[in-house]
Enzyme design. Structure first.
Site, PDB file in Angstrom:
ATOM      1  N   LYS A 284      86.407  39.523  18.831  1.00  0.00           N
ATOM      2  CA  LYS A 284      86.618  38.513  17.690  1.00  0.00           C
ATOM      3  C   LYS A 284      87.852  37.425  18.023  1.00  0.00           C
ATOM      4  CE  LYS A 284      85.757  37.890  12.696  1.00  0.00           C
ATOM      5  NZ  LYS A 284      85.661  38.721  11.463  1.00  0.00           N
ATOM      6  N   GLU A 369      76.683  47.023  -1.474  1.00  0.00           N
ATOM      7  CA  GLU A 369      76.978  46.706  -3.146  1.00  0.00           C
ATOM      8  C   GLU A 369      76.124  47.687  -3.740  1.00  0.00           C
ATOM      9  OE1 GLU A 369      77.131  42.858  -0.316  1.00  0.00           O
ATOM     10  OE2 GLU A 369      75.655  44.573  -0.647  1.00  0.00           O
ATOM     11  N   ARG A 397      72.873  41.772  -5.165  1.00  0.00           N
ATOM     12  CA  ARG A 397      72.446  42.697  -4.635  1.00  0.00           C
ATOM     13  C   ARG A 397      72.629  43.994  -5.204  1.00  0.00           C
ATOM     14  NH1 ARG A 397      73.537  40.867   1.605  1.00  0.00           N
ATOM     15  NH2 ARG A 397      72.762  42.711   2.020  1.00  0.00           N
TER      16      ARG A 397
END
Length: 628
Positions: A284, A369, A397
């Site tokens: 990344k 979640e 969610r």
């Protein structure tokens, strides 16, 4: 802002994926180098998601080179990593407008490009959608291929595993690529592993594998023995047992920054039958040393000078997330039973200091979640005091768990809901437009909307002390600059306060107006009230409403105006309407808030003005209502 493409001679030859596919494979490393440089300079001048895209350059080039996009379906999960994809698919010249009002969308967006097959913003949807497309492609019978790209963070969600479990059961032709930018399996990346990936994805291995299955199909014990032998052989060099058990043919991990090797492996895998899983390792922030060293803080960046390191941070007042983080530390010092839970939003929710100071009371459950909410349920039943820090759109969610696992049992779980209302540049998928509406209908809920920083702190304390489910809902960014007091005092549940009294005489001809404000739009309401000479109340509580205050305002004013940064449909204003109707009070009520549509990207100030919920817009709408 448009960069001079003549400085990128290889990239200039790849205006579309069709043009990219005309280039010799030997030129792809140069294309990747120029694409990464273009991305670096573009984002530094426009702001936006940064580190993820830098790490996905080679993968993006390889996928568009091998697959016949847009006929073949390429599905990106979340979309933070899709900036290189946008550059290669006809939006290069417009990248300077990304995340800006009227500009390029921050995520893959179906309305923007035929190459964006799935509109995304929240994570972990790519495999489910890809499976659906693979089923459709099989029925279509035209040879369409499907590939889903998912990041190592997104694959932690249960939804991703549900999709893989289903794919392993029905065995469609599809490829899932895990873009793993962590270092947990880095020792497996190298020339030997790349060679193995090519071997395992090649025609010889595939022919032997499929042929062996047919020959041994009538001898179950032998077939099972061979299957186990194959798994053990691959298990010695690759960590793919879990994915194999889900029914995928696992290959990898391979070097995600070797574009030539990626092309070879993906070409092999493109025509393999059944569900395939390719595990690639990437860095990344690849190509920009500060982002490689600190990918979290370089995940999304403002405009900055590439020669400066670190990115200079603008001086600003504390955000509501900071207020929550400070409160969390202060509260934990008093309450050793406080437990803080976040679904992978430690930095965004302001919990870094708390996680370090109170590691035994901090739980990051990854992108899960539903689990976060029900984990809090278990803690509350166990006698602890859980606080779930969650973004407004992410709570969507966990909605069933909010009802089924928290509210029905009336458990003392507090939800610190960040990013309530308009978040700005991330657009439709991230605007916190609906939480007041979807929470207000749930029995046992106490819902609070602070108008400033100090009120937010006191409401967090109020919710924490409340013996039932509660929510404190606050916006992205900073408020009016009010410095919170160090003291914490519980507010009386369901009581609002009058912030400004109209000076208009009762006998005046102009209608007397009262603005009932829920949340941080209060400052706008107070500004608008000056020219309207309106009464302004800080309602504080969406549920329970301050019914006595509403009755008082209805008795002394000609027009009531409700104001909220939430969908008008079913929101706080709807609650006021319902109460007045129940009391048989026929009073003109103007509900101001977010319209019945998904709100596009732009700065918060731009969106407030566009939707006429800033001071000028509030005044304009009230005058138009009175005069109509």
């Amino acid at each position: 802002m448009t960069l001079d493409i003549s400085k990128y001679p290889h990239l200039a030859l790849a205006n579309t994926p069709d043009e990219l596919r005309l280039l010799p494979v030997e030129s792809l490393p140069a294309v990747c180098e120029e694409l990464r440089t273009y991305l670096l300079k573009s984002v530094s001048q426009s702001s936006g998601h940064f580190a993820s895209g830098l790490g996905a350059v080679e993968l993006t080039v390889a996928l568009h080179y091998v697959y016949n996009t847009p006929f073949d379906h390429l599905i990106w999960d979340v979309g933070h990593q899709a900036y290189p994809h946008k550059i290669l698919t006809g939006r290069r010249e417009k990248m300077g407008t990304i995340r800006q009002k009227g500009g390029v969308h921050p995520f893959p967006w179906r309305e923007e490009s035929e190459y964006d097959v799935l509109s995304v913003g929240h994570s972990s949807t790519s495999i489910s959608a890809g499976l659906g497309m693979a089923i459709a492609a099989e029925k279509e019978g035209e040879g369409r291929k499907v590939v889903s790209v998912i990041g190592d963070g997104a694959i932690t969600a249960g939804m991703a595993f549900e999709a893989m479990n289903h794919a392993g059961d029905i065995h469609p032709d599809m490829l899932v690529i895990l873009n793993d930018n962590e270092m947990s399996i880095s020792e497996n990346v190298g020339a030997l592993n790349n060679h193995l990936a090519r071997l395992l994805s090649g025609n010889l291995y595939t022919t032997i594998r499929e042929g062996g299955k047919k020959v041994l199909s009538g001898a179950p014990p032998i077939k099972e023995l061979v299957k186990r032998a194959e798994e053990h052989l691959k298990g010695m060099v690759v960590p793919g047992t879990m994915f194999e058990e889900l029914g995928f043919n696992y290959i990898g991990p391979v070097d995600g920054h070797d574009v030539v090797e990626l092309v070879k492996t993906i070409k092999n895998m493109r025509n393999m039958k059944g569900p395939q899983f390719l595990h690639i390792m990437t860095k990344k922030g690849k190509g920009y040393a500060p982002a490689e060293a600190d990918p979290i803080n370089y995940h999304a960046v403002p405009k900055f000078d590439l020669t400066q390191n670190p990115i200079p941070k603008a001086k600003s007042q504390p955000t509501f997330s900071n207020i929550f983080g400070d409160w969390l530390c202060d509260m934990a010092a008093q309450d050793d039973k406080l437990m803080a839970i976040t679904p992978a939003m430690r930095e965004g929710s302001g919990m870094v200091a708390f996680s370090k100071a109170y590691p035994d009371q901090y739980f990051d459950v990854a992108i899960a979640e539903q689990h976060a909410v029900t984990l809090a349920t278990g803690m509350a039943i166990g006698g602890y005091h859980p606080v779930v820090a969650i973004y407004s759109t992410f709570l969507q969610r966990g909605y069933d768990q909010l009802i089924h696992d928290v509210a029905i049992m009336d458990l003392p779980v507090m939800f610190a809901i960040d990013r309530g209302g308009l978040v700005g540049a991330d657009g439709q998928t991230h605007q916190g437009s609906f939480d007041l509406s979807f929470m207000r209908c749930i029995p046992n809920m106490v819902i609070m909307t602070p108008s400033d920083e100090n009120e937010c702190r006191q409401m967090l304390y109020t919710g924490h002390m409340h013996q039932g489910p509660s929510a404190v809902r606050y916006p992205r960014g900073s408020g009016t600059g009010v410095t919170p007091t160090t003291e914490m005092a519980a507010l009386p549940i369901g009581k609002g306060v009058v912030r400004r009294e109209s000076q208009q005489a009762a006998e005046a001809k102009a209608p007397r107006v009262a603005i009932l404000s829920f949340g941080t739009l209060l400052s706008y309401a107070l500004d608008a009230a000056e020219s309207l000479d309106a009464t302004v109340t800080d309602m504080r509580f969406v549920k329970p409403l301050d019914e006595s205050l509403i009755l008082e305002l209805a008795a002394t004013h000609d027009v009531l105006v409700t104001l909220e940064e939430n969908a008008i449909a079913g929101g706080a204003g709807s609650g006021v309407n319902e109460f007045l109707m129940k009391q048989k009070i026929l009073k003109p009520v103007l509900n101001l808030g977010l319209p019945d549509r998904f709100i596009e990207q732009g700065t918060q100030a731009e969106l407030h003005a566009m939707l006429e919920i800033d001071a000028a817009g509030i005044e304009k709408q009230i005058r138009a209502y009175i005069e109509s």
